[in-house]
Write a protein that holds these residues in place. Structure first.
Motif, mmCIF file in Angstrom:
data_model
loop_
_atom_site.group_PDB
_atom_site.id
_atom_site.type_symbol
_atom_site.label_atom_id
_atom_site.label_comp_id
_atom_site.label_asym_id
_atom_site.label_seq_id
_atom_site.Cartn_x
_atom_site.Cartn_y
_atom_site.Cartn_z
ATOM 1 N N ILE A 216 35.623 18.671 -34.236
ATOM 2 C CA ILE A 216 35.346 20.183 -33.672
ATOM 3 C C ILE A 216 34.787 20.147 -32.214
ATOM 4 C CG2 ILE A 216 33.541 22.069 -33.867
ATOM 5 C CD1 ILE A 216 33.200 21.087 -36.736
ATOM 6 N N ARG A 217 35.378 20.934 -31.502
ATOM 7 C CA ARG A 217 35.276 21.134 -30.102
ATOM 8 C C ARG A 217 34.030 22.142 -29.701
ATOM 9 N NH1 ARG A 217 38.047 23.614 -25.098
ATOM 10 N NH2 ARG A 217 37.453 22.170 -23.654
ATOM 11 N N LEU A 218 33.347 21.432 -28.711
ATOM 12 C CA LEU A 218 32.395 22.453 -28.058
ATOM 13 C C LEU A 218 32.786 22.753 -26.657
ATOM 14 C CD1 LEU A 218 28.986 20.704 -29.523
ATOM 15 C CD2 LEU A 218 30.414 22.668 -30.825
ATOM 16 N N VAL A 219 32.310 23.722 -26.059
ATOM 17 C CA VAL A 219 32.712 24.029 -24.689
ATOM 18 C C VAL A 219 31.651 24.396 -24.184
ATOM 19 C CG1 VAL A 219 34.469 25.094 -23.146
ATOM 20 C CG2 VAL A 219 35.200 24.407 -25.421
ATOM 21 N N ARG A 220 31.343 24.096 -22.906
ATOM 22 C CA ARG A 220 30.257 25.024 -22.049
ATOM 23 C C ARG A 220 31.042 25.965 -21.418
ATOM 24 N NH1 ARG A 220 28.097 21.556 -17.159
ATOM 25 N NH2 ARG A 220 29.441 22.953 -15.906
ATOM 26 N N THR A 221 30.537 27.204 -21.621
ATOM 27 C CA THR A 221 30.959 28.451 -20.850
ATOM 28 C C THR A 221 29.810 29.060 -20.046
ATOM 29 O OG1 THR A 221 30.512 29.875 -22.707
ATOM 30 C CG2 THR A 221 32.417 28.702 -23.040
ATOM 31 N N GLU A 222 30.218 30.318 -19.579
ATOM 32 C CA GLU A 222 28.937 30.842 -18.924
ATOM 33 C C GLU A 222 28.108 31.605 -19.868
ATOM 34 O OE1 GLU A 222 30.976 33.717 -16.597
ATOM 35 O OE2 GLU A 222 31.908 32.199 -15.033
ATOM 36 N N ASP A 223 28.529 31.839 -21.056
ATOM 37 C CA ASP A 223 27.783 32.366 -22.072
ATOM 38 C C ASP A 223 26.799 31.377 -22.888
ATOM 39 O OD1 ASP A 223 28.681 34.904 -21.456
ATOM 40 O OD2 ASP A 223 30.342 34.809 -22.515
ATOM 41 N N GLY A 224 27.060 30.188 -22.448
ATOM 42 C CA GLY A 224 26.336 29.039 -23.226
ATOM 43 C C GLY A 224 27.618 28.281 -23.823
ATOM 44 N N ILE A 225 26.825 27.273 -24.629
ATOM 45 C CA ILE A 225 27.729 26.480 -25.559
ATOM 46 C C ILE A 225 28.438 27.136 -26.802
ATOM 47 C CG2 ILE A 225 27.930 24.373 -26.586
ATOM 48 C CD1 ILE A 225 25.813 23.333 -25.044
ATOM 49 N N GLN A 226 29.608 26.901 -26.665
ATOM 50 C CA GLN A 226 30.368 27.952 -27.961
ATOM 51 C C GLN A 226 31.354 26.880 -28.651
ATOM 52 O OE1 GLN A 226 29.838 30.900 -28.367
ATOM 53 N NE2 GLN A 226 29.061 31.526 -26.285
ATOM 54 N N ILE A 227 31.405 27.178 -29.798
ATOM 55 C CA ILE A 227 32.553 26.482 -30.596
ATOM 56 C C ILE A 227 33.786 26.816 -30.476
ATOM 57 C CG2 ILE A 227 33.065 25.771 -33.144
ATOM 58 C CD1 ILE A 227 29.885 25.397 -32.236
ATOM 59 N N ASP A 228 34.713 25.989 -30.085
ATOM 60 C CA ASP A 228 36.107 26.248 -29.851
ATOM 61 C C ASP A 228 37.035 25.758 -30.891
ATOM 62 O OD1 ASP A 228 38.534 26.868 -28.625
ATOM 63 O OD2 ASP A 228 38.349 25.237 -27.412
ATOM 64 N N PRO A 229 37.198 26.826 -31.861
ATOM 65 C CA PRO A 229 38.162 26.147 -33.034
ATOM 66 C C PRO A 229 39.547 25.966 -32.780
ATOM 67 C CG PRO A 229 37.149 28.474 -33.565
ATOM 68 C CD PRO A 229 37.024 27.920 -32.219
ATOM 69 N N THR A 230 39.971 26.802 -31.640
ATOM 70 C CA THR A 230 41.595 26.754 -31.051
ATOM 71 C C THR A 230 41.821 25.560 -30.362
ATOM 72 O OG1 THR A 230 40.890 28.241 -29.400
ATOM 73 C CG2 THR A 230 41.584 29.237 -31.640
ATOM 74 N N GLY A 231 40.674 25.043 -29.687
ATOM 75 C CA GLY A 231 40.967 24.003 -28.714
ATOM 76 C C GLY A 231 41.462 24.457 -27.225
ATOM 77 N N LYS A 232 41.073 25.743 -27.271
ATOM 78 C CA LYS A 232 41.996 26.287 -26.001
ATOM 79 C C LYS A 232 41.034 27.001 -24.911
ATOM 80 C CE LYS A 232 46.166 27.448 -28.315
ATOM 81 N NZ LYS A 232 47.174 28.363 -29.155
ATOM 82 N N LEU A 233 39.814 26.952 -25.276
ATOM 83 C CA LEU A 233 38.709 27.596 -24.301
ATOM 84 C C LEU A 233 38.969 26.616 -23.330
ATOM 85 C CD1 LEU A 233 35.855 28.792 -26.394
ATOM 86 C CD2 LEU A 233 37.810 30.307 -25.067
ATOM 87 N N SER A 234 38.638 27.109 -21.817
ATOM 88 C CA SER A 234 38.741 26.232 -20.754
ATOM 89 C C SER A 234 37.324 25.934 -20.492
ATOM 90 C CB SER A 234 39.374 26.730 -19.454
ATOM 91 O OG SER A 234 38.791 28.039 -18.914
ATOM 92 N N GLY A 235 36.917 24.659 -19.865
ATOM 93 C CA GLY A 235 35.767 24.365 -19.457
ATOM 94 C C GLY A 235 35.441 22.940 -20.098
ATOM 95 N N ARG A 236 34.280 22.217 -19.804
ATOM 96 C CA ARG A 236 33.854 20.928 -20.122
ATOM 97 C C ARG A 236 33.681 20.844 -21.664
ATOM 98 N NH1 ARG A 236 32.793 16.180 -18.281
ATOM 99 N NH2 ARG A 236 33.134 16.811 -16.270
ATOM 100 N N GLY A 237 34.227 20.147 -22.236
ATOM 101 C CA GLY A 237 34.188 19.786 -23.694
ATOM 102 C C GLY A 237 33.561 18.841 -24.322
ATOM 103 N N ALA A 238 33.151 18.822 -25.612
ATOM 104 C CA ALA A 238 32.478 17.764 -26.232
ATOM 105 C C ALA A 238 32.890 17.746 -27.636
ATOM 106 C CB ALA A 238 30.927 17.490 -26.118
#
Ligand code: ZN
Length: 104
Positions: free
Chosen positions: A29-51
């Motif tokens: 499961i990808r987590l991404v740091r966004t301007e709105d905080g850390i979000q789950i990224d089920p599609t893997g397409k959000l840009s930003g630093r991921g874990a």
């Protein structure tokens, strides 16, 4: 932040920040740091630093103790923590999931 050094390998693998196992990206499961905080990224397409984390409660528990924040180079806000804990609560315990997704 430039992303010029990202390589596209045939089968991308990523490390679960909870247990440090390296697995095909799709099984994590990808987590991404966004301007709105850390979000789950089920599609893997959000840009930003991921874990990446397994879909296992045990890995999230470990990850939330610090590895996720470290990987994302940020600190978890109380809102981030709440959001991530809510997701974690919906995940299966380690053993059941391991048997269900074993890819060996
Ligand atoms: Zn893991």
């Amino acid at each position: 932040v430039p992303q010029k050094s990202i390589r596209r390998k045939h089968v991308p693998h990523r490390t679960c920040v909870g247990c440090r196992e390296v697995l095909p990206k799709r099984s994590l499961i990808r987590l991404v740091r966004t301007e709105d905080g850390i979000q789950i990224d089920p599609t893997g397409k959000l840009s930003g630093r991921g874990a990446y984390l397994h879909d296992l409660k045990s890995c999230w528990q470990r990850g939330l103790r610090g590895a996720v924040a470290h990987a994302l180079r940020t600190e978890l806000t109380p809102a981030d923590r709440e959001r991530l804990i809510a997701v974690m609560e919906s995940l299966p315990e380690a053993q059941e999931a391991r048997e269900a997704n074993s890819e060996r």
